[in-house]
Scaffold this active site. Structure first.
Site, short mmCIF file in Angstrom:
data_model
loop_
_atom_site.label_atom_id
_atom_site.label_comp_id
_atom_site.label_asym_id
_atom_site.label_seq_id
_atom_site.Cartn_x
_atom_site.Cartn_y
_atom_site.Cartn_z
N GLY A 1 0.85 -1.19 0.00
CA GLY A 1 0.00 0.00 0.00
C GLY A 1 0.88 1.23 0.00
N GLY A 2 0.24 2.39 0.17
CA GLY A 2 1.02 3.62 0.16
C GLY A 2 2.00 3.69 1.33
N MET A 3 1.64 2.98 2.41
CA MET A 3 2.44 3.09 3.62
C MET A 3 3.63 2.15 3.63
SD MET A 3 1.76 4.96 6.19
CE MET A 3 2.39 3.88 7.43
N GLY A 4 3.44 1.00 3.05
CA GLY A 4 4.50 0.01 3.18
C GLY A 4 3.98 -1.31 2.69
N VAL B 1 2.60 -5.30 3.33
CA VAL B 1 1.89 -6.14 4.30
C VAL B 1 2.25 -7.59 4.03
CG1 VAL B 1 -0.33 -6.85 5.20
CG2 VAL B 1 0.00 -4.52 4.40
N ASP C 1 -8.58 8.73 6.62
CA ASP C 1 -8.51 8.23 5.24
C ASP C 1 -9.50 7.09 5.05
OD1 ASP C 1 -6.01 6.63 3.12
OD2 ASP C 1 -7.67 7.98 2.63
#
Lengths: 738, 202
Positions: free
Chosen positions: A132-135, A137, A248
């Site tokens: 995802g945008g964050m990192g 999984v 979000d």
């Protein structure tokens, strides 16, 4: 008023361009431009200053390739390929597995066993669920607590920033403090090793996201909307109670956990961390604006009520099929969110109950102060209406309890009155079948109804096959697994790990003892249906899209994406014959007597071969695009081919002559199969319809509707009474033959 | 495709393409670079089917290479790198062709190969094609910001090349207003093109 014979100043022209010149002066300048060539040129120069834009746009519209160009199918094929490697958003159990080489997992320790990708503290990392945008999984096994978990690791790119890390940890700890059935549980927040990369350990959620569901279904039934709204607002209320704002909320962050599709909110507060970092680096606002609250869009003070707006936008989309604010670019959408009132739901769909459309209207109020003020209030509202709606008989006891509790808890006289009345009159009627996970539901759609809809919801179905007794149906799915369904009970008997990439083929041998599968990893596997392990494996160097089992049950023919064709025997480990053709092979078929092999692919030509030696025989030309499906007539004298050009072509195998050309499909055709008695041909394709053709006359007998997306494969059962079809909507349908 | 996730308005396209989950980014990417490679190949003399195949080849190589992070930003722009790949593939393709008999009489092979061989590798042509693709994409994106008349004025004059006086009569605006409309759209277009290019290189 001057007639404008004097040329305006350069600065004025600039202002005219940016619409910042006074109204009167604008008019004068515009009038001047009627005739002053000098200023006309100057104005354009200012507009395109420093570029050759005027040159660039000249005749630009002729720049796209023509509609009939080979460009478009080539692009389609490419898009399909690329989408094979796409994974779904973080947090949900993925239908497709990302190839490890695409993700840098350098921060992991070496695995404790070769089966794992690596190790992180006490976790054995099994695979990557998504990015995802964050990192990233990961799915991992907690060797200490003996359970599966999801691990979310902060993107190393972002993790380098100390501020980001601290924020991540702080937000993560807040998320970990929420304990609610509608919020994905965060078990731990840790740091990995010396470089201290932070990660979250969360529960694995088995199911899909609301985004995936909406992509499949568009609008949802009222009951679902109310249920999802209720559970989401409950989860939100729990989070807000801990002081955490999500920021979000979007369909991708609302997970639906199997088997009851229970809502689980995920990615709390973490969006903000990513946004802040990206904002600093690139100077651009990231995040999906579609569900953003106006105060967020305008970068003003934001509190928990922004989450309520976002939830309102999602409820709107579930009702209307599209979000309330759309546009061609982020800028346009943000402007709409800030300035334009949304189109009221009553206008979009008058059948939506008044209370729901009013609630959504309130949630979408531009000023936070005008909205429903707390998620708890919203949750109560949904609770109430949920209790009023019809429900299943199994839930009857608990709903009665809820109705009683509501009466005691609240002062709403109406609620008490109505609830009591319902109980007294026993009006909790109506039965709904629970359709979840792998359980089939019967969906009456059009004239012909399927006798079974088997939905695995794990990704596109590429191949279906009946065993000779018609009790088991095999389903090859793009998530790499083959699912064996027991048809009478409509449940999954077994799930086979057939491929590291998509499964392209799952075919029962004609005598039913064995199942052959092939996948995008080039592996062809033979299985005994009772055992969950492959008894034999053949390897080709590229994804094997074409596979055919000969009637003798011993020979297998495979064609791969590099054009390599091989004849495999179950008695040998090496291929008995090989050949190569230009382009990719998408499909192969073997004649009933085992002597002729047919292959087709993106080369548009159907090639016939001597099956024993794989020497080429006749080439059947005529299709104007790739050939996706081939099927021999049971008498072995005719061959049917289907593909991109939407036509069904039936050829004479010995002469190569075209016998029939059938048009009628609305789009590209992917699958074709003859009935065992040879009187009918079934085809399925892009328009989501299964068509049945009379093979003597070439005329259309019937059309089966029901699939919601392109159909990839069709198959008859052994006695020709049933047809199975499967496709991109992840479900297989079994139809009675007319 | 979800517009809200329009990738070219987020972090740099290339960073997003490396994010394997970003199907929207790939689609946008292919919409710009697909026609670019195809158009360039056509202009270099390849026929429709061959140019389409080449486009597939090039973009496939790119998709694998991006995954392995082969593209080294220090060595130049992304489209420069793409051009190198395309040019090489065209060269290989034409070399292979010239050794085989042409199926359709007067093949495009030989004289183009000469061109390619003596250094006229079409870098300028590529650059122009690229700018056109970006401009085409930018035009799509800004279209809804303008009233129909304004847009029509722009298209008829700047793209179709009709004289302003004629267009003025057709639409019912004054010639001066036509020029203003045209330049306003051009100015906005310039902005949008710059944004897109910045993000590509970002």
């Amino acid at each position: 008023m001057k007639t404008g014979t004097v040329c305006p100043q350069t600065e004025e022209l600039r202002q005219l361009l940016s619409s910042s010149l006074s109204g009167e002066r604008s008019q004068e300048c515009t009038q001047h431009l009627d005739s002053c060539e000098c200023c006309q040129a100057k104005l354009e120069e200012i507009a395109t200053d420093g570029t050759k834009l005027s040159q660039v746009v000249k005749n630009l519209q002729g720049a796209e390739p023509m509609a009939t160009s080979a460009y478009w199918p080539a692009l389609k094929a490419l898009e399909t390929d690329v989408s094979q490697t796409i994974t779904p958003p973080a947090g949900a159990k993925a239908p497709t597995v990302v190839r490890s080489r695409d993700v840098s997992l350098a921060f992991l320790q070496p695995p404790s066993d070769t089966v794992y990708l690596g190790r992180l503290a006490q976790f054995d990392v099994m695979r990557v669920l998504g990015r995802g945008g964050m990192g990233v999984v990961l799915e991992a096994f907690d060797s200490r607590l003996q359970r599966n978990v999801a691990i979310k690791v902060l993107d190393p790119d972002l993790g380098g920033d100390d501020v980001a890390r601290q924020r991540f940890c702080r937000e993560a700890r807040a998320a970990a403090s929420i304990s609610h059935e509608n919020v994905v549980a965060v078990h731990q927040v840790e740091h990995a090793g010396e470089n201290g990369l932070p990660y979250l350990v969360m529960q694995v959620v088995n199911g899909e996201s609301l985004e995936q569901r909406l992509a499949r279904e568009g609008r949802l039934p009222l009951r679902e909307i109310v249920r999802i709204g209720m559970q989401a607002s409950r989860g939100l209320a729990a989070a807000h109670a801990q002081g955490l704002i999500h920021r979000d909320i979007k369909p991708g962050n609302i997970l639906l956990e199997a088997p009851q599709d229970r809502v689980k909110l995920t990615d709390f507060g973490l969006a903000r961390v990513a946004e802040d970092v990206k904002l600093t680096r690139t100077g651009y606002v990231s995040g999906t604006p579609l569900y953003m609250a106006p105060e967020q869009a305008m970068d003003e003070a934001t509190d928990h009520r922004a989450d309520l707006f976002s939830l309102g936008a999602i409820l709107y989309e579930m009702c209307a099929g599209a979000p309330p604010f759309t546009g061609n670019s982020v800028l346009v959408i943000l402007r709409q969110i800030a300035d334009t009132k949304h189109k009221p739901l009553r206008e979009v769909d008058p059948t939506i109950p008044g209370w729901l459309s009013e609630t959504i209207d309130r949630l979408l109020a531009k000023k936070p102060g005008d909205r429903i003020q707390t998620a708890a209030e919203l949750a109560e509202l949904f609770d109430f209406h949920w209790a009023l709606m019809k429900t299943t008989s199994e839930e009857l006891p608990s709903v009665c309890q809820v109705a009683i509790k509501k009466r005691q808890r609240r002062n709403m006289l109406i609620a008490g009155g109505v609830g009591a009345t319902f109980l007294a009159l026993g009006l909790f009627g109506g039965m709904f079948l629970a359709n979840r996970g792998g359980v089939a539901a019967i969906e009456p759609v059009s004239s012909a109804e399927p006798i079974a809809v088997l939905a695995a919801n794990a990704g596109a179905v590429w191949s279906v096959s009946f065993d000779p007794t018609s009790t088991t149906v095999a389903m090859g799915v793009e998530d790499g697994k083959v699912r064996l369904w027991d048809l009478p009970s409509k449940t999954i008997r077994a799930t086979l790990d057939a491929s590291r990439g998509a499964v392209w083929n799952a075919r029962f041998a004609p005598n039913g003892d064995l199942l052959a599968t092939s996948g995008n990893d080039g592996q062809i596997k033979i299985w005994q249906p009772s055992k969950n392990e492959a008894i034999k494996t053949f390897t080709q160097h590229h994804g094997v899209r074409g596979l055919a089992f000969a009637n003798d049950g011993k020979m297998l023919y495979a064609g791969d994406r590099d054009g390599e064709l091989r004849a495999w025997s179950l008695d040998s480990d090496e291929p008995l014959a090989e050949a190569k053709q230009d382009g990719e092979i998408f499909t192969v078929a073997i004649s009933p007597n085992g002597e002729t092999l047919a292959s087709g692919g993106n080369g548009k030509v159907v090639q016939l071969w001597n099956a024993k030696t794989l020497t080429p025989k006749i080439a059947l030309e005529g299709h104007s695009g790739p050939v996706n499906g081939l099927a021999f007539h049971p008498d072995g004298k005719q061959l049917a081919s289907v593909g991109w050009d939407k036509t069904v072509r039936i050829w004479d195998v010995s002469t190569g002559e075209l016998l029939h050309k059938c048009s009628g499909h609305g789009g590209e055709i992917w699958g074709a199969a003859f009935s065992p008695d040879g009187t009918k041909l079934a085809t399925g394709g892009h328009d989501g319809a299964v068509k049945l053709w009379n093979t003597t006359t070439g005329k259309l007998i019937a059309t089966y509707l029901g699939h919601k997306a392109v159909i990839h494969t069709v198959a008859f059962n052994a006695d020709g009474t049933l047809i199975a079809s499967g496709g991109r909507d992840g479900a297989m349908r079994v139809w009675p033959v007319e | 495709m979800s517009v809200g996730d329009s990738p070219l308005t987020r972090a740099s396209l290339l960073v997003q393409l490396r994010d394997g989950a970003n199907q929207a980014a790939w689609q946008e990417f292919m919409r710009v670079y697909g026609p670019l490679v195809y158009g360039f190949a056509r202009k270099r003399g390849l026929q429709d089917a061959d140019a389409a195949d080449l486009m597939q080849d090039v973009l496939r190589s790119v998709s694998t290479a991006i995954g392995r992070l082969d593209y080294d930003r220090a060595q130049g722009t992304f489209r420069g790198w793409l051009f190198t790949i395309t040019r090489n593939k065209i060269f290989n393709f034409l070399s292979a062709r010239s050794a085989r008999p042409q199926a359709s009489g007067d093949g495009p092979g030989s004289h183009v190969l000469d061109n390619v061989a003596d250094g006229n590798d079409g870098a300028e042509l590529w650059e122009l094609e690229y700018q056109r693709r970006v401009a085409a994409l930018a035009m799509e994106r800004i279209r809804s910001e303008f009233q129909d008349n304004t847009w029509q004025a722009f298209v008829s004059t700047a793209v179709d090349g009709k004289p302003a006086a004629d267009v003025a009569r057709q639409i019912g605006m004054t010639p001066g207003a036509i020029y203003v409309a045209k330049s306003r759209v051009l100015a906005r277009l310039k902005e949008e093109v710059e944004t897109l290019r910045r993000q590509e290189e970002g």
